[in-house]
Design a protein around this motif. Structure first.
Motif, PDB file in Angstrom:
ATOM      1  N   SER A   2      53.433  42.839  29.934  1.00  0.00           N
ATOM      2  CA  SER A   2      52.161  43.368  29.469  1.00  0.00           C
ATOM      3  C   SER A   2      51.221  43.613  30.646  1.00  0.00           C
ATOM      4  O   SER A   2      51.331  42.983  31.699  1.00  0.00           O
ATOM      5  CB  SER A   2      51.513  42.399  28.479  1.00  0.00           C
ATOM      6  OG  SER A   2      51.262  41.150  29.091  1.00  0.00           O
ATOM      7  N   ARG A   3      50.305  44.516  30.432  1.00  0.00           N
ATOM      8  CA  ARG A   3      49.350  44.873  31.473  1.00  0.00           C
ATOM      9  C   ARG A   3      48.377  43.726  31.729  1.00  0.00           C
ATOM     10  O   ARG A   3      47.940  43.046  30.807  1.00  0.00           O
ATOM     11  CB  ARG A   3      48.586  46.109  31.020  1.00  0.00           C
ATOM     12  CG  ARG A   3      47.463  46.516  31.959  1.00  0.00           C
ATOM     13  CD  ARG A   3      46.607  47.582  31.331  1.00  0.00           C
ATOM     14  NE  ARG A   3      45.470  47.901  32.166  1.00  0.00           N
ATOM     15  CZ  ARG A   3      44.452  48.657  31.770  1.00  0.00           C
ATOM     16  NH1 ARG A   3      44.453  49.172  30.548  1.00  0.00           N
ATOM     17  NH2 ARG A   3      43.436  48.901  32.583  1.00  0.00           N
ATOM     18  N   LEU A   4      48.031  43.522  32.986  1.00  0.00           N
ATOM     19  CA  LEU A   4      47.056  42.503  33.351  1.00  0.00           C
ATOM     20  C   LEU A   4      45.652  43.029  33.095  1.00  0.00           C
ATOM     21  O   LEU A   4      45.260  44.066  33.622  1.00  0.00           O
ATOM     22  CB  LEU A   4      47.208  42.122  34.829  1.00  0.00           C
ATOM     23  CG  LEU A   4      46.198  41.106  35.381  1.00  0.00           C
ATOM     24  CD1 LEU A   4      46.344  39.762  34.670  1.00  0.00           C
ATOM     25  CD2 LEU A   4      46.377  40.938  36.887  1.00  0.00           C
ATOM     26  N   ARG A   5      44.889  42.323  32.261  1.00  0.00           N
ATOM     27  CA  ARG A   5      43.471  42.619  32.047  1.00  0.00           C
ATOM     28  C   ARG A   5      42.696  41.342  32.334  1.00  0.00           C
ATOM     29  O   ARG A   5      43.043  40.263  31.835  1.00  0.00           O
ATOM     30  CB  ARG A   5      43.185  43.063  30.600  1.00  0.00           C
ATOM     31  CG  ARG A   5      43.869  44.328  30.153  1.00  0.00           C
ATOM     32  CD  ARG A   5      43.479  45.558  30.940  1.00  0.00           C
ATOM     33  NE  ARG A   5      42.076  45.933  30.898  1.00  0.00           N
ATOM     34  CZ  ARG A   5      41.506  46.640  29.912  1.00  0.00           C
ATOM     35  NH1 ARG A   5      42.209  46.999  28.846  1.00  0.00           N
ATOM     36  NH2 ARG A   5      40.235  46.989  29.986  1.00  0.00           N
ATOM     37  N   VAL A   6      41.645  41.466  33.104  1.00  0.00           N
ATOM     38  CA  VAL A   6      40.872  40.311  33.548  1.00  0.00           C
ATOM     39  C   VAL A   6      39.394  40.553  33.258  1.00  0.00           C
ATOM     40  O   VAL A   6      38.881  41.649  33.513  1.00  0.00           O
ATOM     41  CB  VAL A   6      41.061  40.057  35.061  1.00  0.00           C
ATOM     42  CG1 VAL A   6      40.304  38.801  35.494  1.00  0.00           C
ATOM     43  CG2 VAL A   6      42.541  39.947  35.411  1.00  0.00           C
ATOM     44  N   GLY A  27      45.246  46.004  44.598  1.00  0.00           N
ATOM     45  CA  GLY A  27      45.670  47.208  43.898  1.00  0.00           C
ATOM     46  C   GLY A  27      45.177  47.332  42.469  1.00  0.00           C
ATOM     47  O   GLY A  27      45.604  48.239  41.742  1.00  0.00           O
ATOM     48  N   LEU A  28      44.267  46.443  42.052  1.00  0.00           N
ATOM     49  CA  LEU A  28      43.738  46.501  40.694  1.00  0.00           C
ATOM     50  C   LEU A  28      42.476  47.363  40.652  1.00  0.00           C
ATOM     51  O   LEU A  28      41.726  47.441  41.627  1.00  0.00           O
ATOM     52  CB  LEU A  28      43.419  45.093  40.191  1.00  0.00           C
ATOM     53  CG  LEU A  28      44.607  44.124  40.118  1.00  0.00           C
ATOM     54  CD1 LEU A  28      44.135  42.735  39.716  1.00  0.00           C
ATOM     55  CD2 LEU A  28      45.655  44.631  39.138  1.00  0.00           C
ATOM     56  N   THR A  29      42.245  48.003  39.520  1.00  0.00           N
ATOM     57  CA  THR A  29      41.023  48.786  39.338  1.00  0.00           C
ATOM     58  C   THR A  29      39.959  47.878  38.734  1.00  0.00           C
ATOM     59  O   THR A  29      40.213  47.180  37.749  1.00  0.00           O
ATOM     60  CB  THR A  29      41.263  49.990  38.417  1.00  0.00           C
ATOM     61  OG1 THR A  29      41.826  49.542  37.183  1.00  0.00           O
ATOM     62  CG2 THR A  29      42.207  50.980  39.075  1.00  0.00           C
ATOM     63  N   VAL A  30      38.777  47.896  39.323  1.00  0.00           N
ATOM     64  CA  VAL A  30      37.727  46.950  38.940  1.00  0.00           C
ATOM     65  C   VAL A  30      36.452  47.692  38.559  1.00  0.00           C
ATOM     66  O   VAL A  30      35.956  48.528  39.318  1.00  0.00           O
ATOM     67  CB  VAL A  30      37.418  45.969  40.091  1.00  0.00           C
ATOM     68  CG1 VAL A  30      36.389  44.930  39.636  1.00  0.00           C
ATOM     69  CG2 VAL A  30      38.686  45.287  40.586  1.00  0.00           C
ATOM     70  N   ASP A  72      41.452  47.540  35.162  1.00  0.00           N
ATOM     71  CA  ASP A  72      42.207  46.307  34.949  1.00  0.00           C
ATOM     72  C   ASP A  72      41.276  45.101  34.862  1.00  0.00           C
ATOM     73  O   ASP A  72      41.586  44.119  34.190  1.00  0.00           O
ATOM     74  CB  ASP A  72      43.184  46.073  36.111  1.00  0.00           C
ATOM     75  CG  ASP A  72      44.143  47.228  36.316  1.00  0.00           C
ATOM     76  OD1 ASP A  72      44.738  47.675  35.323  1.00  0.00           O
ATOM     77  OD2 ASP A  72      44.280  47.685  37.476  1.00  0.00           O
ATOM     78  N   VAL A  73      40.161  45.193  35.566  1.00  0.00           N
ATOM     79  CA  VAL A  73      39.258  44.047  35.709  1.00  0.00           C
ATOM     80  C   VAL A  73      37.834  44.450  35.353  1.00  0.00           C
ATOM     81  O   VAL A  73      37.351  45.500  35.783  1.00  0.00           O
ATOM     82  CB  VAL A  73      39.282  43.501  37.157  1.00  0.00           C
ATOM     83  CG1 VAL A  73      38.391  42.268  37.283  1.00  0.00           C
ATOM     84  CG2 VAL A  73      40.704  43.194  37.598  1.00  0.00           C
ATOM     85  N   ILE A  74      37.170  43.600  34.575  1.00  0.00           N
ATOM     86  CA  ILE A  74      35.748  43.762  34.272  1.00  0.00           C
ATOM     87  C   ILE A  74      35.019  42.630  34.977  1.00  0.00           C
ATOM     88  O   ILE A  74      35.237  41.454  34.689  1.00  0.00           O
ATOM     89  CB  ILE A  74      35.479  43.698  32.751  1.00  0.00           C
ATOM     90  CG1 ILE A  74      36.418  44.644  31.992  1.00  0.00           C
ATOM     91  CG2 ILE A  74      34.019  44.011  32.471  1.00  0.00           C
ATOM     92  CD1 ILE A  74      36.324  46.092  32.395  1.00  0.00           C
ATOM     93  N   ASN A  75      34.154  42.988  35.904  1.00  0.00           N
ATOM     94  CA  ASN A  75      33.484  41.990  36.730  1.00  0.00           C
ATOM     95  C   ASN A  75      31.996  42.315  36.798  1.00  0.00           C
ATOM     96  O   ASN A  75      31.616  43.485  36.762  1.00  0.00           O
ATOM     97  CB  ASN A  75      34.094  42.004  38.137  1.00  0.00           C
ATOM     98  CG  ASN A  75      33.685  40.810  38.969  1.00  0.00           C
ATOM     99  OD1 ASN A  75      33.289  39.776  38.445  1.00  0.00           O
ATOM    100  ND2 ASN A  75      33.790  40.943  40.277  1.00  0.00           N
TER     101      ASN A  75
END
Length: 211
Positions: A2-6, A27-30, A72-75
């Protein structure tokens, strides 16, 4: 796989920019605070605060991340200025909706010593001296937060809130930004290598006392 979501539950000046830079190096999109030009193929979210997108989509469809699928990431979800005070990381309705709509999501909490964070907030532009005490914020109503002690109490309470609502959850971790093993712990939790770790978005030093 599964896709990594953070999703980071951190408050400002706790080391969120360092995490953003580290995950981008991996390499993650933030999505960090605001969607900037060139970060999205959509035409309806550039230049918007992440927190505003989250709340618009939460109330429109029930999925707070509906228009943030490219990331991929919500920060750094919060935004505070004269016309808005948005703090999704303090809102269990939003957080539980994210978990329901994205069952594989991993929550993370960047922490920093509350006293040091409060000092940094006071020195970061007008964040601690004007914007925070002038806004209505969960746990920090308008008129409060004018002192470092009040800000530190608010920060400590947020850490406690996150640990309480995610107690026993295997999709939550917290770390101290000053922990020398933070990089390794985050890497192990997310299951991805972090080739870079350092210090980003450093505030101006405190003024020296004069005699």
């Amino acid at each position: 796989m599964s896709r990594l979501r953070v999703v980071n539950l951190a408050l400002p000046k706790t080391g969120t920019t360092t995490l953003t830079d580290a995950l981008r190096h991996a390499g993650l999109t933030v999505a960090d605070w605001r969607i900037r030009a060139g970060q999205s193929t959509r035409d309806d979210i550039p230049r918007m605060h992440v927190g505003k997108i989250i709340y618009e989509d939460y109330f429109a469809s029930g999925d707070p991340l509906a228009r943030l699928d490219e990331f991929d990431v919500i920060n750094e979800m919060s935004a505070v200025r004269e016309d808005r005070s948005l703090w999704p990381q303090t809102d269990w309705g939003v957080l539980s909706a994210i978990q329901k709509c994205h069952p594989g999501v991993k929550f993370i909490l960047t922490m920093r010593d509350p006293a040091k964070t409060a000092d940094s907030m006071m020195r970061w532009n007008n964040l601690g001296k004007r914007r925070l005490p002038s806004a209505d914020i969960p746990g920090l109503p308008r008129g409060f937060g004018r002192s470092e002690d009040q800000l530190a109490r608010w920060l400590s309470a947020h850490y406690a809130f996150c640990h309480h609502v995610f107690d026993g959850a295997d999709n939550f971790m917290s770390y101290d930004i000053e922990d020398p093993d933070a990089q390794a712990k985050i890497s192990a939790y997310l299951g991805t290598d972090l080739p870079w770790w350092g210090q980003s978005n450093v505030g101006k030093p405190a003024a020296k006392a004069t005699s």
